[in-house]
Design a protein around this motif. Structure first.
Motif, mmCIF file in Angstrom:
data_model
loop_
_atom_site.group_PDB
_atom_site.id
_atom_site.type_symbol
_atom_site.label_atom_id
_atom_site.label_comp_id
_atom_site.label_asym_id
_atom_site.label_seq_id
_atom_site.Cartn_x
_atom_site.Cartn_y
_atom_site.Cartn_z
ATOM 1 N N TYR A 214 12.786 -6.731 7.278
ATOM 2 C CA TYR A 214 11.255 -6.667 6.854
ATOM 3 C C TYR A 214 10.764 -6.957 5.619
ATOM 4 C CZ TYR A 214 12.191 -3.327 10.610
ATOM 5 O OH TYR A 214 12.848 -2.880 12.145
ATOM 6 N N TYR A 215 9.489 -7.154 5.391
ATOM 7 C CA TYR A 215 8.915 -7.430 4.051
ATOM 8 C C TYR A 215 7.505 -6.761 3.973
ATOM 9 C CZ TYR A 215 5.852 -11.456 5.659
ATOM 10 O OH TYR A 215 5.079 -12.116 6.410
ATOM 11 N N TYR A 216 7.260 -6.190 2.853
ATOM 12 C CA TYR A 216 6.046 -5.253 2.655
ATOM 13 C C TYR A 216 5.292 -5.898 1.403
ATOM 14 C CZ TYR A 216 8.256 -1.588 5.561
ATOM 15 O OH TYR A 216 8.767 -1.035 6.593
ATOM 16 N N ALA A 226 5.769 1.824 -3.878
ATOM 17 C CA ALA A 226 6.170 1.412 -2.639
ATOM 18 C C ALA A 226 7.555 1.710 -2.157
ATOM 19 C CB ALA A 226 6.022 -0.124 -2.620
ATOM 20 N N LEU A 230 8.967 4.197 0.736
ATOM 21 C CA LEU A 230 9.949 3.532 1.948
ATOM 22 C C LEU A 230 11.164 4.381 1.717
ATOM 23 C CD1 LEU A 230 9.249 -0.343 1.191
ATOM 24 C CD2 LEU A 230 8.643 1.010 3.180
ATOM 25 N N LEU A 339 10.302 -6.361 -1.013
ATOM 26 C CA LEU A 339 8.952 -6.072 -1.640
ATOM 27 C C LEU A 339 8.524 -7.659 -2.050
ATOM 28 C CD1 LEU A 339 9.332 -2.842 -3.391
ATOM 29 C CD2 LEU A 339 8.358 -3.160 -1.389
ATOM 30 N N THR A 361 6.586 -8.685 8.859
ATOM 31 C CA THR A 361 5.667 -8.009 8.181
ATOM 32 C C THR A 361 5.332 -6.580 8.600
ATOM 33 O OG1 THR A 361 3.853 -8.081 6.944
ATOM 34 C CG2 THR A 361 3.888 -9.200 8.811
ATOM 35 N N GLN A 362 5.532 -5.625 7.501
ATOM 36 C CA GLN A 362 4.976 -4.432 8.141
ATOM 37 C C GLN A 362 4.064 -3.753 6.936
ATOM 38 O OE1 GLN A 362 8.778 -2.185 9.025
ATOM 39 N NE2 GLN A 362 8.031 -2.265 11.188
ATOM 40 N N VAL A 363 3.560 -2.515 7.230
ATOM 41 C CA VAL A 363 2.608 -1.829 6.183
ATOM 42 C C VAL A 363 3.247 -0.623 5.787
ATOM 43 C CG1 VAL A 363 0.333 -0.654 6.035
ATOM 44 C CG2 VAL A 363 0.576 -2.705 7.504
ATOM 45 N N ILE A 364 3.106 -0.424 4.502
ATOM 46 C CA ILE A 364 3.752 0.820 3.788
ATOM 47 C C ILE A 364 3.278 2.231 4.468
ATOM 48 C CG2 ILE A 364 4.086 2.039 1.740
ATOM 49 C CD1 ILE A 364 5.531 -0.446 1.474
ATOM 50 N N GLY A 428 -0.073 -0.780 -0.927
ATOM 51 C CA GLY A 428 0.200 -2.008 -0.223
ATOM 52 C C GLY A 428 -0.977 -2.578 0.472
ATOM 53 N N ARG A 468 2.812 -0.148 13.175
ATOM 54 C CA ARG A 468 3.523 0.185 11.871
ATOM 55 C C ARG A 468 4.988 -0.210 12.177
ATOM 56 N NH1 ARG A 468 0.736 1.903 8.014
ATOM 57 N NH2 ARG A 468 -1.346 2.687 8.432
#
Length: 485
Positions: A214-216, A226, A230, A339, A361-364, A428, A468
């Motif tokens: 994953y990346y944020y 962040a 997480l 990140l 890609t995800q949301v914090i 984020g 999410r």
């Protein structure tokens, strides 16, 4: 083969030994002898296997430390400049070789002063061109290295590079490193290299299919918030956080310790005995979170690491593969979390292409989401807790002054206070913002030398829980409760 086989200068070899290097990587095996023989060279290699040492060790072994600038290394970004400079300093400190880092956004005066004291300059193209064209500095290096050449061309720095070479002496040894070899790179090599030798290292490692990646996307100032958010949300049993520099490791260890985590750090300045004690504590469960640099984590083999966090995105695909390979071992699954700032999106897409794996890609998570999730865990933990005789006696004592419902409310309040999630509610960027940034990055590929560096901050529009993609919860308490206190 061992590093001692290269017959490097004694002080350089001592620095190599101190750094814990024993066997050279493939690119080092092929490149170091050619550089020591005085050849110009073009090397195609996915970095992360020691490219800095591949050019740094041989050229420093040949330097005289006579007070002049003997080496010039040109890199695409300030972050890479700092990392390369830091590593070259480690290799050259016993030989009296000083490094100076040159990039935009910093006062000219300080950089010029450091250049006057340096044996090696590590510079980005824009600032270096400015200094040369303005006459603020004059350079006569014996060794010139063009690192991440394809990335520099991809960022639109071809004209600057060509111009820089007009200020450099014709009598020099020039080394070029590039992950790919498009026509523009080959043409540039013909212009700046003299009868070069070629080194080509094929990619030999791919990512483990059991590792979910994953990346944020966050603003630079939000990285610490962040990361803590997480860790609170993912609640890893055991994790490694990768940093670029040792000072970053030290700062993060202090920050996370202050937040109540059981954390330790590992970097190249630590003595071997201290390093062994730290790794043993991590393996045996005395430490839950390990913060380390890439160099320090070489050979780190721990089978039960559930998560890897990249505090900063690695500079190259091989480093990324090496980092995330610390999880998902022994047939177990793992998570890799990176990140990313808005201006690093093109790099994450390049890494995704290189490793042949999908980075989601995800949301914090918001503070409320983490709090609600923690409450669910708390309810489950309470339901599973065995009632003890001491607890029964405590409740009986409290019942002298309070009714049973009030006692329950007080105890629940006390537990919840210990598990309160701190920090901003929203950290984020949202998914729509990220998608727009990715689209822009791809459209501007090749000519966006620094545009939109501050990132896009439009109207935040967050989608519901379905977007999410929550993962990784296993019912353990987080900070200041249970195992973390």
């Amino acid at each position: 083969m061992k590093f001692t086989d290269f017959n490097l200068k004694e002080t350089i070899q001592a620095a190599v030994t101190e750094a814990g290097f024993k066997e050279p990587s493939p690119v080092q095996k092929e490149a170091i002898p050619l550089v020591l023989e005085g050849h110009d060279m073009i090397a195609q290699a996915q970095t992360g296997t020691g490219k800095t040492a591949a050019f740094g060790l041989p050229i420093m072994s040949m330097m005289k430390a006579d007070g002049s600038v003997e080496g010039l290394v040109i890199v695409p970004t300030r972050e890479l400049a700092m990392q390369v400079s830091d590593e070259l300093y480690r290799f050259g400190k016993l030989s009296g070789l000083k490094t100076a880092t040159v990039y935009g956004g910093t006062a000219y005066g300080k950089q010029i002063e450091r250049i006057r004291q340096a044996s090696i300059i590590v510079a980005t193209p824009g600032r270096l061109q400015d200094l040369l064209m303005s006459g603020k500095i004059k350079l006569n290096p014996k060794f010139v290295v063009l690192d991440e050449a394809d990335e520099m061309l991809d960022m639109g720095f071809l004209d600057e590079i060509k111009n820089i070479f007009t200020f450099l002496p014709k009598e020099r040894q020039t080394l070029m490193f590039s992950a790919t070899m498009p026509k523009a790179i080959r043409k540039l090599a013909e212009e700046i290299l003299e009868n070069p030798k070629t080194v080509s290292i094929t990619k030999s490692e791919s990512t483990n299919s059991k590792i979910t990646q994953y990346y944020y996307v966050v603003q630079e100032r939000e990285r610490d918030d962040a990361l803590v958010r997480l860790i609170d949300y993912k609640n890893p049993d055991k994790c490694i956080i990768f940093c670029r520099m040792k000072k970053e490791v030290d700062r993060l260890v202090a920050h996370l310790t202050a937040q109540g985590f059981k954390v330790s750090g590992l970097h190249g300045d630590m003595e071997q005995k201290q390093r062994e004690v730290t790794i043993r504590a991590f393996k045996q469960g005395g430490v839950d979170i390990f913060v380390a640099t890439d160099v320090a984590a070489r050979g780190l083999d721990v089978n039960d690491v559930t998560h890897v966090f990249n505090y900063h995105i690695p500079f190259d695909s091989e480093s990324y593969v090496h980092r995330i390979g610390r999880t998902g071992r022994g047939g177990k699954s793992g998570e890799a979390i990176t990140l990313v700032s808005p201006n690093e999106l093109r790099t994450i897409k390049r890494i995704e292409k290189d490793v042949g794996a999908k980075l989601v890609t995800q949301v914090i998570p918001t503070r409320i989401e983490v709090q609600n999730n923690r409450q669910d865990e708390l309810i489950a933990k309470i339901a599973e807790t065995q009632i003890t005789d001491k607890a029964i006696e405590l409740v009986k004592t409290l019942q002298h002054d309070l009714d049973i419902v009030t006692i329950a409310h007080l105890l629940a309040s006390m537990i919840q206070n210990e598990n309160t999630v701190k920090g901003k509610d929203i950290i984020g960027l949202g998914l729509e913002e990220i998608e727009l940034l990715i689209e822009r990055a791809m459209q501007n590929r090749g000519n966006d030398r620094g545009r939109n560096r501050s990132g896009y901050r439009g109207n935040r529009r967050r989608s519901g829980g379905g977007d999410r993609n929550r993962h990784g919860k296993n019912g353990r308490n987080s900070r200041n409760g249970g195992h973390r206190s």
